[in-house]
Design a protein around this motif. Structure first.
Motif, PDB file in Angstrom:
ATOM      1  N   ARG A 142       0.822  -1.213   0.000  1.00 31.75           N
ATOM      2  CA  ARG A 142       0.000   0.000   0.000  1.00 31.75           C
ATOM      3  C   ARG A 142       0.858   1.265   0.000  1.00 31.75           C
ATOM      4  NH1 ARG A 142      -2.170   3.749  -0.979  1.00 31.75           N
ATOM      5  NH2 ARG A 142      -4.230   4.575  -0.364  1.00 31.75           N
ATOM      6  N   ARG A 146      -2.411   2.120  -4.448  1.00 34.05           N
ATOM      7  CA  ARG A 146      -3.714   1.788  -3.868  1.00 34.05           C
ATOM      8  C   ARG A 146      -3.953   0.292  -3.982  1.00 34.05           C
ATOM      9  NH1 ARG A 146      -9.288   2.374  -6.433  1.00 34.05           N
ATOM     10  NH2 ARG A 146     -10.746   2.165  -4.684  1.00 34.05           N
ATOM     11  N   ALA A 186      -5.815  -1.599   2.811  1.00 33.41           N
ATOM     12  CA  ALA A 186      -6.593  -2.092   1.675  1.00 33.41           C
ATOM     13  C   ALA A 186      -8.019  -1.556   1.748  1.00 33.41           C
ATOM     14  CB  ALA A 186      -6.606  -3.620   1.666  1.00 33.41           C
ATOM     15  N   CYS A 210      -2.678  -9.280  -3.047  1.00 31.15           N
ATOM     16  CA  CYS A 210      -3.083  -7.880  -3.133  1.00 31.15           C
ATOM     17  C   CYS A 210      -3.372  -7.530  -4.581  1.00 31.15           C
ATOM     18  CB  CYS A 210      -1.972  -6.948  -2.626  1.00 31.15           C
ATOM     19  SG  CYS A 210      -1.618  -7.044  -0.872  1.00 31.15           S
TER      20      CYS A 210
END
Length: 307
Positions: A142, A146, A186, A210
């Motif tokens: 992160r 994003r 997240a 992710c």
């Protein structure tokens, strides 16, 4: 260095391992009391033999001890339901509380990510073993881009999952998922736990997925390795299992980007073997994170008092 007396509520595997860690590595902390509810508990027996105050009368037994007034930190290694009661009592008594259950009454703490943000809190929550292992990786990704979605899968040896862990499975998944969002950053998080019955027992394995709005693979890779080194500073058995994987994927609902990348990070956590077997890395990372957190919070408060 001035030391603060601490007590542990919960004389099972986690509490007993934490006791040995404090006695071996504590700098600002001094082990003083072990609390349980089972008179036959091995943890209580070991604490007594080590010259510590030990009681099988739970928190009431600790509060009735004359040394309780000198206890500055209480670690709660019981269950989410029990901590709801303990938290209220300990707050009224002015005790700094480190919560190793999924109760999440206080703010989540992942030491290499947000420890400095909770310095003034009276009750902090260590999330879960899966959270301690994987959320640093989500946060590392992160930092670069994003993360519309993150999912973690924690696989632990069935033998390392005691009654408390088994009783808190639902809380484990819910608390970890929320912390993936609140601490990891997240937009959406999901957590899965697997109790692996394999014999001989396998060490803790974690997979982190992710979805990211970036194709800057080198920046992500560097961020992940830097974060892994920070975790290793207090959990030596924490390591990346293999190279980070990057895979283009289709659009994800809620994402602004047309092209996303799935980042897959594979981890394993080997226990230090202070009290628990090496395969119980899931318990070792919790006690190690709790110790690191308490040391930092107590040291900060001591400096403020001196100033």
């Amino acid at each position: 260095m001035q030391q603060t007396n601490v007590a542990i509520i919960g004389s099972g595997n986690i509490g007993t391992d934490l006791m040995f860690k404090i006695m071996r590595y504590g700098k600002a902390l001094r082990m003083a009391a072990m609390v349980g509810v089972d008179p036959g508990s091995e943890g209580l027996s070991r604490a007594s033999r080590l010259g510590l105050f030990a009681t099988a009368s739970g928190l009431d037994g600790l509060r009735g001890w004359e040394g309780y007034r000198d206890i500055g930190v209480v670690f709660d290694a019981t269950s989410a339901r029990a901590h709801e009661h303990h938290a209220a009592v300990l707050k009224a008594d002015g005790k700094l509380t480190i919560d190793l259950t999924p109760a999440a009454i206080g703010p989540y703490v992942i030491p290499p990510v947000n420890l400095d943000n909770v310095i003034l809190e009276e009750n902090v929550n260590m999330v879960t073993c899966g959270g301690q292992a994987t959320i640093p990786m989500v946060a590392a990704v992160r930092r670069i881009a994003r993360v519309p979605y993150a999912e973690i899968v924690a696989s632990i040896a069935s033998l390392s999952a005691g009654p408390g862990t088994r009783a808190n499975i639902d809380e484990f998944t819910e608390t970890t998922a929320r912390a993936i969002e609140k601490v990891g950053g997240a937009d959406r998080g999901k957590a899965i736990i697997i109790l692996n019955p394999a014999e001989p027992p396998l060490i803790m394995r974690d997979t982190v997925y992710c979805l990211v709005e970036s194709n800057d693979f080198e920046a992500i890779r560097a961020s992940v390795h830097e974060m892994a080194a920070r975790v290793q500073s207090y959990v030596p058995g924490y390591r990346l299992k293999q190279d980070i994987q990057f895979e283009p994927v289709a659009n994800f609902p809620g994402s602004r980007a047309h092209n996303l990348t799935k980042v897959t990070i594979l981890l394993e956590v080997e226990g230090a073997g202070h009290y628990l077997p090496a395969y119980a890395g899931n318990l070792d990372i919790m006690t190690s994170a709790a110790l690191a957190t308490a040391e930092r919070l107590v040291s900060k408060k001591t400096l403020e008092q001196v100033a």
